[in-house]
Write an enzyme that holds these catalytic residues in place. Structure first.
Site, PDB file in Angstrom:
ATOM      1  CG  ASP A  88      -2.634 -13.460   1.497  1.00 29.72           C
ATOM      2  OD1 ASP A  88      -1.649 -12.798   1.902  1.00 29.72           O
ATOM      3  OD2 ASP A  88      -2.571 -14.665   1.202  1.00 29.72           O
ATOM      4  CG  HIS A  89       0.060 -12.692  -1.840  1.00 31.94           C
ATOM      5  ND1 HIS A  89      -0.127 -13.453  -0.706  1.00 31.94           N
ATOM      6  CD2 HIS A  89       1.364 -12.851  -2.199  1.00 31.94           C
ATOM      7  CE1 HIS A  89       1.000 -14.071  -0.393  1.00 31.94           C
ATOM      8  NE2 HIS A  89       1.936 -13.707  -1.278  1.00 31.94           N
ATOM      9  CB  CYS A 146       4.744   5.408   4.799  1.00 26.56           C
ATOM     10  SG  CYS A 146       5.551   4.450   6.097  1.00 26.56           S
ATOM     11  CG  HIS A 157      -0.252   0.280   2.515  1.00 24.65           C
ATOM     12  ND1 HIS A 157      -0.817   1.020   3.526  1.00 24.65           N
ATOM     13  CD2 HIS A 157       0.987  -0.074   2.981  1.00 24.65           C
ATOM     14  CE1 HIS A 157       0.011   1.081   4.559  1.00 24.65           C
ATOM     15  NE2 HIS A 157       1.112   0.430   4.248  1.00 24.65           N
ATOM     16  CG  HIS A 182       3.354  -3.235   6.195  1.00 28.10           C
ATOM     17  ND1 HIS A 182       4.435  -2.801   6.927  1.00 28.10           N
ATOM     18  CD2 HIS A 182       2.768  -2.114   5.675  1.00 28.10           C
ATOM     19  CE1 HIS A 182       4.510  -1.486   6.871  1.00 28.10           C
ATOM     20  NE2 HIS A 182       3.523  -1.042   6.106  1.00 28.10           N
ATOM     21  CG  HIS A 197       5.493   0.777   2.339  1.00 27.47           C
ATOM     22  ND1 HIS A 197       4.798   1.954   2.086  1.00 27.47           N
ATOM     23  CD2 HIS A 197       5.092   0.364   3.572  1.00 27.47           C
ATOM     24  CE1 HIS A 197       4.040   2.257   3.119  1.00 27.47           C
ATOM     25  NE2 HIS A 197       4.188   1.302   4.041  1.00 27.47           N
ATOM     26  CD  GLU A 206       2.186  -0.382   9.461  1.00 22.92           C
ATOM     27  OE1 GLU A 206       1.420   0.179   8.644  1.00 22.92           O
ATOM     28  OE2 GLU A 206       2.960   0.234  10.212  1.00 22.92           O
TER      29      GLU A 206
END
Length: 246
Positions: free
Chosen positions: A190-191, A144, A125, A152, A150, A235
């Site tokens: 997810d992904h 960020c 994100h 997480h 980037h 996070e």
């Protein structure tokens, strides 16, 4: 020396003080001794010993101190000391108004518990608000705000609560909770690129706080009403958000 007579060899006490009229006095617990009361007044030790209803007075014994030695304060019974000032166990209230004792048993013997499950998902994100200028976003979000984004490895702990079913011994079937979390968290997040692949974040900044809110609202679509207690999103190991639906 007979009872009621002053010691001729002792201190010369005024005649008026040789005998005292009985007075109604309430003894302080500190001066309550076995079977009789002892009161301390200046220069006299007055004891209730005469059955005729009169006090007899005598001076302090030879070598005795005129001041009373402090006595230990009486202690409360062990049963009260172990259970608190009023002998009551602390109580708390679970959803539905069920009073709970410290041992966990509610009214009528019902018991409540909290059940948690953890899942992990990876997503990318960019922290960027459409309401701020480019300069303001860069100053607020720093690295960020990188245009390329980037990623997480998020960890999410979902906690539900409710009465322990006396037949199954469960608050909720863990298999059901696993399926709900799969539908509400893993499949949509997810992904994924949160800003591009999840419509919810099209106009909402994808901070961890808003990710926690999104997960809460998504879980509410699957869970029975009032069962969801808390969503906790990691996070990183150091950055954690807890949301309880407020």
């Amino acid at each position: 020396m007979q009872c009621g007579q002053a010691d001729p060899h002792g201190p010369k006490w005024p005649e008026a003080e040789q005998t005292l009229e009985r007075k109604t006095l309430r003894p302080h617990p500190r001066f309550l001794t076995a079977g009789r009361f002892t009161y301390l007044i200046p220069a006299l030790a007055v004891q209730e010993t005469d059955r005729t209803g009169r006090f007899t007075a005598s001076g302090p014994a030879e070598g005795a101190s005129r001041s009373a030695e402090p006595r230990a304060r009486p202690r409360a019974p062990a049963a009260l000391r172990s259970r608190g000032t009023l002998g009551l166990s602390p109580r708390r209230t679970e959803p539905g108004g069920n009073a709970m004792s410290a041992a966990g048993a509610g009214v009528g013997g019902r018991r409540w518990a909290r059940l948690s499950r953890l899942v992990s998902f990876s997503a990318t994100h960019r922290l960027h608000s459409k309401c701020l200028s480019k300069e303001e976003n860069l100053k607020l979000y720093g690295k960020c705000n990188n245009p390329n984004g980037h990623g997480h490895n998020y960890k999410v702990v979902v906690t539900v609560h409710g009465e322990i079913d006396p037949l199954t011994g469960m608050v909720m079937n863990m298999t059901d909770l696993k399926e709900y979390m799969e539908e509400a968290i893993m499949k949509p997040l997810d992904h994924k690129n949160l800003d591009l692949d999840v419509p919810y974040f099209a106009d909402i900044v994808s901070t961890t706080e808003n990710v926690a809110v999104y997960i809460w609202e998504n879980l509410q679509k699957f869970l029975p009403m009032g069962v969801l207690y808390k969503v906790k999103v990691y996070e990183t190991d150091n950055n954690v958000v807890v949301y309880k639906g407020e």
